[in-house]
Design an enzyme around this catalytic site. Structure first.
Site, PDB file in Angstrom:
ATOM      1  N   ASP A  28       0.825  -1.210   0.000  1.00 44.08           N
ATOM      2  CA  ASP A  28       0.000   0.000   0.000  1.00 44.08           C
ATOM      3  C   ASP A  28       0.860   1.261   0.000  1.00 44.08           C
ATOM      4  O   ASP A  28       1.906   1.324   0.647  1.00 44.08           O
ATOM      5  CB  ASP A  28      -0.897  -0.019   1.240  1.00 44.08           C
ATOM      6  CG  ASP A  28      -1.845   1.169   1.288  1.00 44.08           C
ATOM      7  OD1 ASP A  28      -2.731   1.239   0.429  1.00 44.08           O
ATOM      8  OD2 ASP A  28      -1.689   2.018   2.194  1.00 44.08           O
ATOM      9  N   GLU A  39       1.381  -0.180  -4.894  1.00 41.27           N
ATOM     10  CA  GLU A  39       0.406   0.839  -5.281  1.00 41.27           C
ATOM     11  C   GLU A  39       1.121   2.185  -5.392  1.00 41.27           C
ATOM     12  O   GLU A  39       1.220   2.931  -4.433  1.00 41.27           O
ATOM     13  CB  GLU A  39      -0.728   0.920  -4.250  1.00 41.27           C
ATOM     14  CG  GLU A  39      -1.800   1.942  -4.616  1.00 41.27           C
ATOM     15  CD  GLU A  39      -2.508   2.539  -3.411  1.00 41.27           C
ATOM     16  OE1 GLU A  39      -3.627   3.031  -3.573  1.00 41.27           O
ATOM     17  OE2 GLU A  39      -1.928   2.530  -2.302  1.00 41.27           O
ATOM     18  N   ASP A  97     -10.894   1.315  -3.968  1.00 37.03           N
ATOM     19  CA  ASP A  97     -10.832   2.769  -3.839  1.00 37.03           C
ATOM     20  C   ASP A  97     -11.609   3.470  -4.952  1.00 37.03           C
ATOM     21  O   ASP A  97     -12.390   4.385  -4.710  1.00 37.03           O
ATOM     22  CB  ASP A  97      -9.375   3.246  -3.885  1.00 37.03           C
ATOM     23  CG  ASP A  97      -8.619   2.894  -2.616  1.00 37.03           C
ATOM     24  OD1 ASP A  97      -9.233   2.925  -1.543  1.00 37.03           O
ATOM     25  OD2 ASP A  97      -7.425   2.586  -2.707  1.00 37.03           O
TER      26      ASP A  97
END
Length: 905
Positions: A684, A709, A792
């Protein structure tokens, strides 16, 4: 009054311009340098026997050979001249771009000018071309959608951005005013519930947010607080270790809201709700990076009287400049300490190197110095040091100046020129030799794969190892042709001085045939037993052809979704217990699916407050103190080093430069691999820390597959996406390269371009200027994880939702193209299931993989078509296309709304 520092918005935002961000590799500093050395010729210029003022390093010349250790190609060129004198080795002027951090203030003011007339003003004290990118939320809106404001609220010179935002320039109110400002006259008779905005610097392309989200100014008392409200009615979250309620830091991109007229509400109702509106003035620090051009001039000559090598260096860099250096002997580039005497202002550093501080010029504009080195030395290695955290090297490596004849290039002569045997020609031969060597190695490895096909044991393992070696060579080739000049810490200098270990290739890139399923959405935690629900779908997901499953964050977390971790070793979460997690992982292993854990390494929520009442002390098994928190996030008063990436302001950002932090994280990842059975990682917010740390973690935990990410803003001009997104995808590729190719990254570039291409019927965007796919998949496909939606962007958040009704066109693209495709959970269990299943079956049946070859066959306004590995043809868009039938028989296997896919019979 609370103040929050505002940093450039570099992630999860919409309609942002391309920006170049200068970053140190191990710790962010206010001033960083980017040295580019570019030689246009190898001619040398004599400066006579007198050494002028200059900062000195050691170079050695030869009457027969001259050498230049640095080469590049750009519009910025260094000056290299020659004359007939043999005592001069070379004279060169390097362009240096110094990036400094300018700090100022930003304010938001709400003011009542008459009984029912209110104004909101936004101002900034830093010079620049500032733009307010803003919109409104209407009464009854849900989520974070923006809409355009009523016409009478729009200041002069405002530009409408589609139907969901406005851009208004900030201007100085008077010539002597230090602030740039824009004022919005509020229409309280409308049904506007809140104003949303971000601040944009047109000069740098940077965007500025509030706590990682849009600024939101409420006009009603009951506006939901997502942790980003400002003004008299703002709310504050109550989570320890976090700033405000955090649902996500994403912003929607290119997502038009509903029409203004559909958001109407009676003026009497909205007026009634505005009785609590109050004046306020809130001021926040703001910073931006500005560049200054400097230079470093180096002159080296051989002294005829002493046979020593005399090197002078002159620079206009401000402040103290130190040369951190050593010499080379016996054909090695290992740093050694030369015999005395040394120049003035020289000290010995840990018996590993020498440091010589340059002398300031009399006029104060720069510094200079000179070295005298023994003529028997073979070379010189050095870097430049500006302060304890700011260093300058040569495009990621030490500066190296060879002294020996064998190390250099021949002097350019008339005979050499006549025969074409020039330094430029020899460099081309060298480049060709390196290229041929890499190609030969890859070809030999491919032959090895073929030779193992007939073996009956360990075939898959052998072939995967060979493919990893090929990827290593690809990474090596990339580093040759694409280098950067990072600034770095003292620790990295010491590492460079040590003997370089043999390159170790991690296993985090998989086999190339992976198909990833994201096994959750934003609401999955609410059932409290998600692991068990997912376990029941194992057979179904395996039958569809998925090979890898991405699970949500498993740790105890302040936010129920898991992205605000607290105790990393507590794996009882809203998704289920640790035992349920283990059971689920085992079940997916039983059906042949590998499992990725979602590892949030950038930030961690604290357990306790320090003496100042700041949440920055941690509990649990990893009971770190405030040394584990970066020093440049003022919210959490960390005592660590400065961040090596972008700060996430909602929780303490972890300082990965600390040895104890890295040791603990590596142990935790290895424990997760052994205890839970995870096969790899989804990492992340990797923009928050240097990619080299990711390589360290991957090497330690040895995952089968790892993906980061790295979410960056695409390039826009006045609200319209630019055609060329090379700079955007290059930043993602640069992060992958920082990991040494040990991990892949989500291909945000491809997602963004697909958005606009499909939404606006501009399919020509799907081919870059070189006729290749325009995303990361066109640069480094084996490291690109393609996707169209995730928890998201889609789900109940919808921050950047894929164009409605066009999802299957997106899947027809990513499931037939190279890269590793990821399919979102919500789409699998929807009306798209059968079409997705057909595409998954085709990809597996035709053995398409992350390195498959794409030939773009047709790209026009209303259609994109490509042939993949000469086995699959596809088209998306309403336009017509049929694959060529001259040499192959094509059969239509999947079709739907505006897409078709064929395979060879």
């Amino acid at each position: 009054m609370s103040t929050v520092p505002i940093e450039p918005l570099l992630h999860h935002s919409h309609l942002r311009h391309n920006s170049r961000i200068y970053r140190v590799t191990r710790g962010f500093v206010p001033c960083s340098l980017n040295l580019r050395s570019h030689f246009t010729c190898n001619k040398l210029h004599s400066i006579g026997s007198t050494v002028g003022p200059g900062m000195s390093l050691g170079f050695r010349s030869s009457k027969h050979r001259r050498s230049v250790a640095i080469r590049a190609s750009s519009s910025d060129t260094a000056v290299v001249e020659t004359s007939q004198s043999d005592d001069v080795v070379f004279k060169e002027k390097f362009p240096v771009q110094r990036i400094e951090k300018a700090e100022g203030k930003m304010y938001v003011r709400m003011k009542q000018v008459k009984e029912k007339n209110w104004q909101m003003s936004v101002g900034c004290s830093l010079p620049g071309k500032w733009i307010l990118h803003w919109g409104v939320s209407y009464v009854g809106d849900t989520g974070s959608e923006w809409d355009q404001p009523p016409e009478d609220m729009r200041p002069p010179d405002s530009i409408a951005i589609k139907d969901y935002a406005i851009e208004t320039p900030l201007k100085k109110l008077s010539e002597g005013d230090s602030f740039y400002e824009v004022t919005i006259n509020l229409n309280l008779e409308s049904s506007v519930a809140a104003l949303n905005f971000v601040l944009k610097d047109e000069e740098t392309g940077a965007w500025y947010q509030h706590k990682g989200r849009d600024f939101k100014v409420p006009l009603l008392a009951d506006v939901p607080d997502d942790g980003n409200l400002i003004g008299a009615k703002k709310g504050f979250g109550k989570w320890p270790g976090a700033l405000g309620k955090l649902s996500n830091i994403l912003l929607k991109v290119d997502e038009p809201g509903a029409k203004v007229q559909e958001k109407s509400k009676s003026s009497s109702d909205s007026t009634k709700e505005r009785k609590g509106l109050e004046e306020f003035y809130e001021e926040m620090p703001i910073s931006k990076h500005v560049s200054d051009d400097n230079s470093v001039s180096v002159t080296a000559r051989k002294c005829p009287e002493t046979s020593k090598n005399i090197v002078t260096v002159e620079t206009d860099l401000p402040g103290d400049v130190t040369v951190h250096w050593g010499v080379c002997k016996n054909g090695s580039k290992k740093w050694e300490i030369p015999a005395e005497p040394y120049p003035e202002e020289t000290i010995l550093f840990k018996k590993k190197a020498l440091r010589t501080r340059l002398q300031r010029k009399d006029d104060g504009n720069g510094s200079f110095g000179s070295f005298s080195l023994d003529g028997k030395l073979e070379g010189l290695c050095f870097v430049l040091k500006l302060n304890e955290n700011t260093w300058l090297n040569n495009r990621g490596e030490d500066f190296y100046v060879p002294f020996s004849i064998s190390s250099g290039l021949p002097v350019e002569t008339e005979t050499a020129q006549a025969s074409g045997n020039t330094p430029e020609a020899k460099q081309e031969v060298i480049d060709t030799a390196v290229t041929d060597e890499i190609i030969t190695e890859i070809r030999n490895l491919a032959i090895d794969i073929s030779s193992h096909k007939n073996q009956k044991t360990k075939v898959k393992e052998v072939q995967e190892n060979i493919l990893q070696e090929i990827e290593k060579l690809a990474a090596e080739a990339y580093s040759i042709f694409r280098s950067t000049t990072p600034t770095f810490s003292e620790a990295s200098v010491l590492e460079a001085e040590a003997d370089e270990p043999e390159i170790k290739i991690s296993s985090g890139t998989g086999s190339g045939f992976e198909i990833l399923c994201q096994g959750f959405n934003w609401e999955s935690h609410k059932s409290g037993r998600w692991y068990m629900e997912l376990k029941e779908k194992a057979d179904e997901l395996a039958s569809l052809g998925f090979t890898v499953l991405w699970l949500p964050p498993p740790t105890e977390s302040v936010s129920p979704e898991g992205y605000m971790p607290k105790d990393l070793y507590n794996l009882n979460s809203r998704y289920g217990t640790i035992d349920e997690l283990k059971d689920t992982v085992r079940r997916f292993h039983d059906v042949g699916i590998k499992v990725l854990g979602d590892a949030v390494l950038n930030h961690r929520c604290a357990h306790f407050k320090n003496q100042n009442g700041v949440w920055n002390l941690f509990g649990g098994r990893l009971n770190w103190d405030d040394r584990a928190v970066v020093a440049d996030d003022p919210h959490f008063q960390g005592r660590g080093n400065k961040s090596s990436g972008d700060n996430f302001h909602a929780a303490p950002n972890i300082d990965h430069s600390q040895d104890f932090v890295r040791k603990d994280i590596k142990e935790w990842l290895c424990w997760m691999r052994e205890e839970i059975g995870y096969d790899g990682w989804r990492l992340d917010f990797v923009r928050g820390f240097w990619g080299g740390y990711v390589k360290d973690y991957v090497d330690a935990s040895k995952p089968y597959f790892a993906v980061g990410e790295y979410w960056d803003s695409l390039s826009y001009t006045y609200g319209e996406m630019d055609y060329n997104q090379d700079a955007h995808r290059q930043r993602i590729v640069d992060w992958i390269n920082a990991t040494s190719g040990a991990a892949g990254a989500f291909d945000v570039t491809t997602k963004g371009i697909l958005h606009v291409a499909l939404q606006k019927c501009e399919y020509w965007r799907l081919s870059d200027p070189k006729g290749k796919p325009p995303g990361v998949v066109g640069y480094w496909p084996s490291r690109a994880v393609t996707f169209i939606e995730n928890h998201d962007t889609g789900s109940t958040q919808g921050h950047w939702r894929f164009p409605g009704g066009k999802e299957m066109q997106g899947y027809a693209y990513i499931l037939t193209h190279p890269g590793t495709p990821a399919v979102f959970f919500d789409h699998i269990f929807s009306d798209y299931r059968s079409e997705i299943a057909s595409l998954l079956s085709l990809r597996n049946r035709k053995k398409l993989h992350c390195r498959s070859e794409v030939k773009i066959d047709k790209v026009e306004r209303d259609v994109y078509a490509a042939i993949i590995d000469e086995k699959v043809a596809m088209k998306i868009g309403p336009g017509h296309y049929e694959p060529p039938s001259e040499s192959k028989n094509w059969s239509l296997v999947v079709e739907g709304r505006d897409y078709k896919v064929w395979e060879t019979s």
